[in-house]
Write a protein that holds these residues in place. Structure first.
Motif, PDB file in Angstrom:
ATOM      1  N   UNK A 117      46.312  45.953  32.408  1.00 50.77           N
ATOM      2  CA  UNK A 117      45.647  47.006  33.413  1.00 50.77           C
ATOM      3  C   UNK A 117      44.267  47.247  33.042  1.00 50.77           C
ATOM      4  N   UNK A 118      43.832  47.170  31.800  1.00 46.49           N
ATOM      5  CA  UNK A 118      42.388  47.799  31.318  1.00 46.49           C
ATOM      6  C   UNK A 118      41.587  46.308  31.844  1.00 46.49           C
ATOM      7  N   UNK A 119      41.988  45.072  31.642  1.00 47.60           N
ATOM      8  CA  UNK A 119      41.134  44.217  32.126  1.00 47.60           C
ATOM      9  C   UNK A 119      40.962  43.992  33.612  1.00 47.60           C
ATOM     10  N   UNK A 120      42.129  44.324  34.451  1.00 47.61           N
ATOM     11  CA  UNK A 120      42.086  44.438  35.896  1.00 47.61           C
ATOM     12  C   UNK A 120      40.991  45.486  36.300  1.00 47.61           C
ATOM     13  N   UNK A 121      40.976  46.564  35.496  1.00 51.52           N
ATOM     14  CA  UNK A 121      40.163  47.704  36.027  1.00 51.52           C
ATOM     15  C   UNK A 121      38.601  47.263  35.753  1.00 51.52           C
ATOM     16  N   UNK A 122      38.595  46.764  34.476  1.00 53.26           N
ATOM     17  CA  UNK A 122      37.037  46.167  34.048  1.00 53.26           C
ATOM     18  C   UNK A 122      36.496  45.104  35.038  1.00 53.26           C
ATOM     19  N   UNK A 123      37.446  44.067  35.593  1.00 50.36           N
ATOM     20  CA  UNK A 123      36.849  43.233  36.532  1.00 50.36           C
ATOM     21  C   UNK A 123      36.382  43.759  37.742  1.00 50.36           C
ATOM     22  N   UNK A 124      36.688  44.883  38.059  1.00 49.76           N
ATOM     23  CA  UNK A 124      36.238  45.495  39.350  1.00 49.76           C
ATOM     24  C   UNK A 124      34.538  45.923  39.260  1.00 49.76           C
ATOM     25  N   UNK A 125      34.030  45.826  37.986  1.00 46.56           N
ATOM     26  CA  UNK A 125      32.769  46.327  37.990  1.00 46.56           C
ATOM     27  C   UNK A 125      32.057  45.611  37.249  1.00 46.56           C
ATOM     28  N   UNK A 126      32.621  44.566  36.208  1.00 47.11           N
ATOM     29  CA  UNK A 126      31.638  43.617  35.347  1.00 47.11           C
ATOM     30  C   UNK A 126      31.217  42.474  36.283  1.00 47.11           C
ATOM     31  N   UNK A 127      30.202  41.854  35.919  1.00 47.53           N
ATOM     32  CA  UNK A 127      29.607  40.548  36.264  1.00 47.53           C
ATOM     33  C   UNK A 127      30.355  39.393  35.565  1.00 47.53           C
ATOM     34  N   UNK A 128      30.791  39.710  34.349  1.00 49.44           N
ATOM     35  CA  UNK A 128      31.564  38.623  33.462  1.00 49.44           C
ATOM     36  C   UNK A 128      32.569  39.353  32.790  1.00 49.44           C
ATOM     37  N   UNK A 129      33.684  38.745  32.447  1.00 49.01           N
ATOM     38  CA  UNK A 129      34.827  39.427  31.788  1.00 49.01           C
ATOM     39  C   UNK A 129      35.328  38.137  31.000  1.00 49.01           C
ATOM     40  N   UNK A 130      35.127  38.663  29.346  1.00 49.66           N
ATOM     41  CA  UNK A 130      35.447  37.716  28.441  1.00 49.66           C
ATOM     42  C   UNK A 130      36.623  38.168  27.822  1.00 49.66           C
ATOM     43  N   UNK A 142      41.609  37.076  38.696  1.00 49.99           N
ATOM     44  CA  UNK A 142      40.517  36.428  39.519  1.00 49.99           C
ATOM     45  C   UNK A 142      40.410  37.300  40.775  1.00 49.99           C
ATOM     46  N   UNK A 143      39.339  37.003  41.647  1.00 47.47           N
ATOM     47  CA  UNK A 143      39.216  37.620  43.076  1.00 47.47           C
ATOM     48  C   UNK A 143      38.416  38.886  43.044  1.00 47.47           C
ATOM     49  N   UNK A 144      37.947  39.195  41.906  1.00 50.04           N
ATOM     50  CA  UNK A 144      37.329  40.312  41.818  1.00 50.04           C
ATOM     51  C   UNK A 144      35.693  40.178  41.537  1.00 50.04           C
ATOM     52  N   UNK A 145      35.096  41.385  41.358  1.00 52.22           N
ATOM     53  CA  UNK A 145      33.616  40.898  40.889  1.00 52.22           C
ATOM     54  C   UNK A 145      33.380  40.061  39.820  1.00 52.22           C
ATOM     55  N   UNK A 146      34.081  40.076  38.795  1.00 54.68           N
ATOM     56  CA  UNK A 146      33.800  39.824  37.450  1.00 54.68           C
ATOM     57  C   UNK A 146      34.159  38.054  37.514  1.00 54.68           C
ATOM     58  N   UNK A 147      33.263  37.120  36.817  1.00 57.97           N
ATOM     59  CA  UNK A 147      33.857  35.816  36.593  1.00 57.97           C
ATOM     60  C   UNK A 147      34.418  35.773  35.156  1.00 57.97           C
TER      61      UNK A 147
END
Length: 344
Positions: A117-130, A142-147
């Motif tokens: 759930x935390x990863x999904x949430x951060x993918x909405x606002x981050x440019x990159x998700x590691x 996938x499919x959100x803001x973050x690569x």
């Protein structure tokens, strides 16, 4: 480059803590020549709260982060495990500093639902998700803001300073440090090993399990010393069969020269050279391999040395930090990162 590093810096541990991947990232960023400002969300919340009650300081911590963005004017914000900081605050920070990129890092496993759930949430606002799990398992985000990117757990030359691969005899033959019991049955495997090794070797084999089986945990320098006096280590995740997922324990063991046993299901044979990590699929195979390397000291030393050398050369915090910067800003990669060319 000006980088704001938002993570739990463990300031209130006062040095009595285990190795921190966030600290390694901070060191790596500085080694790469960046101007880095640290912001420790949990510590700021506690410092700002009445009576030091952290939950009462959450709103203030978010305000202080925005104040820091205004004052520091970062080019990049890297956000680690900091649940106190809201997505709304990150969006406000971007509005304050429109040219600032945001990278989020998550070093926790995907088998814990709240972490997903935390990863999904951060993918909405981050440019990159590691994420510290292989890219093959990141498609649901996938499919959100973050690569989406995989990130390894690195070693750091100033932290993993021991090299037990060069020693014939050490006080501890095998070590496994853990206190986590949720989402796991690995304690059954450790119990099996303790019984079998005691039966086979009597008191000649020393198997330490700090944090479990009524053995006190070790932290800070005690943890460093425990690894520096151990020949072999178990890298047992709470659950296996998650591609390229491992707790930070693996880097800590390998980086200090311990021969490291890890489950074959996680696919690290695609990342590591041969004769480095020791893979197993079941408890009997693991027991047999522990006994094999215990009896063959030269083989143990050679494999452990190979693994330590590879980690310190190719999976170190300096490369790790530069990779996060380059991937987030979509810059050409300055190094042939092994976790990219092997991730297939």
């Amino acid at each position: 480059m000006r980088i704001l590093h938002v993570a739990h810096q463990q300031l209130r541990k006062y040095g009595h803590n285990r190795v921190s991947w966030a600290q390694k990232l901070y060191f790596g960023l500085i080694r790469n020549g960046h101007c880095v400002q640290a912001f420790s969300d949990r510590d700021v919340a506690a410092f700002e709260a009445p009576l030091g009650i952290r939950d009462l300081g959450k709103k203030k911590a978010n305000q202080r982060l925005l104040q820091t963005v205004e004052a520091f004017e970062p080019d990049l914000m890297i956000v680690g495990h900091c649940d106190i900081i809201s997505n709304d605050t990150l969006n406000q920070a971007r509005a304050q500093q429109p040219n600032m990129a945001i990278a989020c890092c998550n070093n926790d496993p995907l088998f814990v639902p709240v972490n997903v759930e935390k990863i999904h949430a951060r993918c909405d606002v981050a440019d990159a998700m590691f994420v510290s799990t292989g890219e093959s398992l990141l498609a649901p985000f996938s499919g959100k803001r973050a690569k989406l990117w995989h990130m390894p757990n690195p070693v750091d030359s100033s932290i993993e300073t021991a090299d037990t691969s060069q020693q014939d005899q050490l006080a501890t033959d095998l070590i496994f440090c853990s206190k986590e019991t949720a989402y796991t049955s690995r304690g059954q495997l450790v119990s099996f090993l303790k019984d079998e090794l005691k039966t086979a070797f009597k008191d000649k084999f020393t198997f330490r399990t700090p944090g479990s089986f009524n053995e006190p945990g070790v932290w800070g320098r005690d943890y460093d010393n425990a690894l520096a006096n151990s020949a072999m280590g178990l890298n047992l995740n709470r659950q296996e069969n998650f591609d390229w997922y491992s707790s930070a324990r693996m880097a800590q063991l390998v980086g200090n020269g311990l021969l490291t046993f890890t489950h074959a299901a996680n696919g690290f044979d695609r990342l590591m050279p041969e004769e480095t990590l020791v893979y197993f699929t079941g408890q009997e195979e693991l027991l047999q391999k522990i006994r094999e390397f215990y009896h063959d000291v030269e083989k143990r030393k050679a494999w452990a040395s190979n693994a330590r050398t590879f980690f310190h050369q190719e999976i170190n915090s300096t490369l790790y930090a530069q990779y996060i910067v380059e991937a987030t800003l979509q810059q050409p990669f300055s190094h042939d990162y092994v976790w990219l060319k092997s991730n297939s």
